[in-house]
Design a protein around this motif. Structure first.
Motif, PDB file in Angstrom:
ATOM      1  N   PHE A 244     -19.303   2.105  -1.462  1.00 15.64           N
ATOM      2  CA  PHE A 244     -18.327   1.233  -2.122  1.00 15.64           C
ATOM      3  C   PHE A 244     -17.074   1.083  -1.272  1.00 15.64           C
ATOM      4  CE2 PHE A 244     -14.706   0.700  -5.037  1.00 15.64           C
ATOM      5  CZ  PHE A 244     -15.082  -0.484  -5.654  1.00 15.64           C
ATOM      6  N   ILE A 245     -16.605   2.186  -0.690  1.00 13.52           N
ATOM      7  CA  ILE A 245     -15.415   2.124   0.168  1.00 13.52           C
ATOM      8  C   ILE A 245     -15.688   1.276   1.405  1.00 13.52           C
ATOM      9  CG2 ILE A 245     -13.882   3.516   1.614  1.00 13.52           C
ATOM     10  CD1 ILE A 245     -14.200   5.769  -0.437  1.00 13.52           C
TER      11      ILE A 245
ATOM     12  N   LEU B  88      -7.251 -12.603   4.345  1.00  9.39           N
ATOM     13  CA  LEU B  88      -7.423 -14.007   4.707  1.00  9.39           C
ATOM     14  C   LEU B  88      -6.627 -14.907   3.763  1.00  9.39           C
ATOM     15  CD1 LEU B  88      -8.985 -16.179   6.403  1.00  9.39           C
ATOM     16  CD2 LEU B  88     -10.713 -16.118   4.597  1.00  9.39           C
ATOM     17  N   GLY B  89      -6.729 -14.636   2.458  1.00  8.35           N
ATOM     18  CA  GLY B  89      -5.969 -15.425   1.499  1.00  8.35           C
ATOM     19  C   GLY B  89      -4.471 -15.293   1.697  1.00  8.35           C
ATOM     20  N   TRP B  90      -3.998 -14.080   1.984  1.00  7.85           N
ATOM     21  CA  TRP B  90      -2.565 -13.861   2.231  1.00  7.85           C
ATOM     22  C   TRP B  90      -2.112 -14.562   3.511  1.00  7.85           C
ATOM     23  CZ3 TRP B  90       1.668 -12.743  -0.148  1.00  7.85           C
ATOM     24  CH2 TRP B  90       2.773 -12.271   0.543  1.00  7.85           C
ATOM     25  N   THR B  91      -2.927 -14.508   4.543  1.00 13.12           N
ATOM     26  CA  THR B  91      -2.587 -15.179   5.801  1.00 13.12           C
ATOM     27  C   THR B  91      -2.513 -16.693   5.632  1.00 13.12           C
ATOM     28  OG1 THR B  91      -3.726 -13.407   7.011  1.00 13.12           O
ATOM     29  CG2 THR B  91      -3.251 -15.419   8.228  1.00 13.12           C
ATOM     30  N   SER B  92      -3.373 -17.239   4.759  1.00 14.35           N
ATOM     31  CA  SER B  92      -3.370 -18.685   4.560  1.00 14.35           C
ATOM     32  C   SER B  92      -2.086 -19.184   3.916  1.00 14.35           C
ATOM     33  CB  SER B  92      -4.573 -19.095   3.706  1.00 14.35           C
ATOM     34  OG  SER B  92      -4.421 -18.651   2.365  1.00 14.35           O
TER      35      SER B  92
ATOM     36  N   ALA C  62     -13.850  -2.156   2.465  1.00 15.37           N
ATOM     37  CA  ALA C  62     -13.150  -2.235   3.750  1.00 15.37           C
ATOM     38  C   ALA C  62     -13.649  -3.399   4.601  1.00 15.37           C
ATOM     39  CB  ALA C  62     -13.315  -0.922   4.518  1.00 15.37           C
ATOM     40  N   THR C  63     -14.922  -3.754   4.452  1.00 19.55           N
ATOM     41  CA  THR C  63     -15.495  -4.779   5.318  1.00 19.55           C
ATOM     42  C   THR C  63     -15.570  -6.161   4.677  1.00 19.55           C
ATOM     43  OG1 THR C  63     -17.726  -4.139   4.586  1.00 19.55           O
ATOM     44  CG2 THR C  63     -16.879  -3.118   6.607  1.00 19.55           C
ATOM     45  N   THR C  64     -15.403  -6.261   3.368  1.00 21.38           N
ATOM     46  CA  THR C  64     -15.495  -7.566   2.702  1.00 21.38           C
ATOM     47  C   THR C  64     -14.263  -7.885   1.866  1.00 21.38           C
ATOM     48  OG1 THR C  64     -16.686  -6.557   0.831  1.00 21.38           O
ATOM     49  CG2 THR C  64     -18.014  -7.485   2.620  1.00 21.38           C
ATOM     50  N   THR C  65     -13.959  -7.059   0.901  1.00 20.64           N
ATOM     51  CA  THR C  65     -12.899  -7.389  -0.055  1.00 20.64           C
ATOM     52  C   THR C  65     -11.527  -7.436   0.606  1.00 20.64           C
ATOM     53  OG1 THR C  65     -14.190  -6.312  -1.797  1.00 20.64           O
ATOM     54  CG2 THR C  65     -11.866  -6.775  -2.259  1.00 20.64           C
TER      55      THR C  65
END
Length: 308
Positions: free
Chosen positions: A37-38, A51-55, A42-45
């Motif tokens: 789960f971790i 990505l959303g914050w950078t946009s 770490a690799t997807t969520t």
């Protein structure tokens, strides 16, 4: 004195062994799942959240002094960007044409092979080979061996048929057609294998009853085979649509999105904007738009799958 937990509530003055065992099993299962789960987070969520914050920021590596939070400005710019709409249109044409061709050709091959008495195993092995190849390798093979003007296999066949030589990847009117053919060639075996397995699982007694009723092969196909294959066909459409919308490696290797923007799908435009033009914020907005677009189409397809 510590308070008893729900799992350790005394029953008749003594702890319930079954509940204690169930509690230990749950904690053990959680401990086993925690690393996976971790790693998934770490690799997807977390990358998606980043990505959303950078946009929502202006991040231009060529002019870092202008970086900062801009809110939805990147998305407003995206809606007025003709190149975005062009890339979206190319993505739609590329996706729908490749998916339709893969399903139709895969079903035709599955029907053909399912009726073979000998050689099925060999045909399956040969047919599955394109799927196991890397899309980048497939792109290089088609670019250098199949579609090279005058020397490629396709151009040789075209000249032999009297159609002349063509610049398959350099002509804007042929480049998109060429990458559609490449993607269809590589991934049709996936649809073929899924549909062939589904055909083999169909009950034979239904076809026997149809033959007794003197139903012709076409009527059996339309009234029996297609309805029974519907769940498998819809699942193939969903999976291939998700992959086609996010295609990158083969197109990047073959045409790089060119000539001009003739084969520039949305995924490739986001890459160019981020790593060629160094506009990370706007490229992130394009990637988020692609994600939303993919989720919407996938949701519609799943809704159609559940519909009777």
């Amino acid at each position: 004195m510590t308070k008893a937990t729900t799992l350790d509530v005394p029953v008749g003055g003594r702890a319930d062994p079954a509940r204690m065992m169930e509690g230990r099993e749950r904690r053990f299962a959680a401990a086993l799942l925690a690393p996976a789960f971790i790693a998934l987070m770490a690799t997807t969520t977390f990358p998606l959240l980043h990505l959303g914050w950078t946009s929502l920021h202006r991040m231009d590596l060529a002019m870092p002094f202008m970086d900062g939070f801009v809110g939805l400005d990147n998305y407003r710019e995206l809606l007025g960007d003709p190149r975005f709409w062009s890339a979206l249109g190319v993505s739609l044409v590329y996706t729908f044409s490749t998916v339709i061709l893969q399903v139709v050709l895969g079903l035709a091959l599955a029907l053909l092979v399912n009726g073979m008495k000998r050689g099925q195993a060999l045909f399956r092995i040969v047919a599955i080979l394109p799927v196991v190849l890397s899309p980048a390798v497939v792109g290089m093979v088609w670019r250098t061996f199949m579609l090279t003007p005058e020397f490629g296999v396709v151009d040789y066949l075209s000249m032999t048929a009297g159609l002349g030589s063509h610049n398959w990847l350099g002509d804007p009117s042929l480049a998109l057609f060429s990458v559609v053919v490449i993607h269809t060639w590589q991934w049709t075996p996936f649809a073929f294998m899924v549909l062939l397995a589904s055909l083999a699982a169909l009950p034979e007694d239904i076809y026997e009853a149809a033959r007794i009723d003197r139903a012709n092969p076409w009527r059996c196909f339309v009234r029996i085979t297609l309805p029974l294959l519907r769940p498998a066909i819809v699942m193939v459409i969903i999976m291939r649509t998700m992959v086609a919308l996010t295609a990158f490696a083969a197109i990047f290797t073959v045409t790089g999105g060119g000539p001009g923007t003739a084969t520039e799908i949305l995924n490739l435009y986001a890459y160019r904007k981020s790593f060629t033009e160094l506009s990370i914020g706007y490229g992130s907005a394009l990637a988020v738009a692609l994600l939303i677009f993919t989720l919407v189409i996938t949701g519609v397809l799943f809704a159609l799958r559940r519909a009777k």
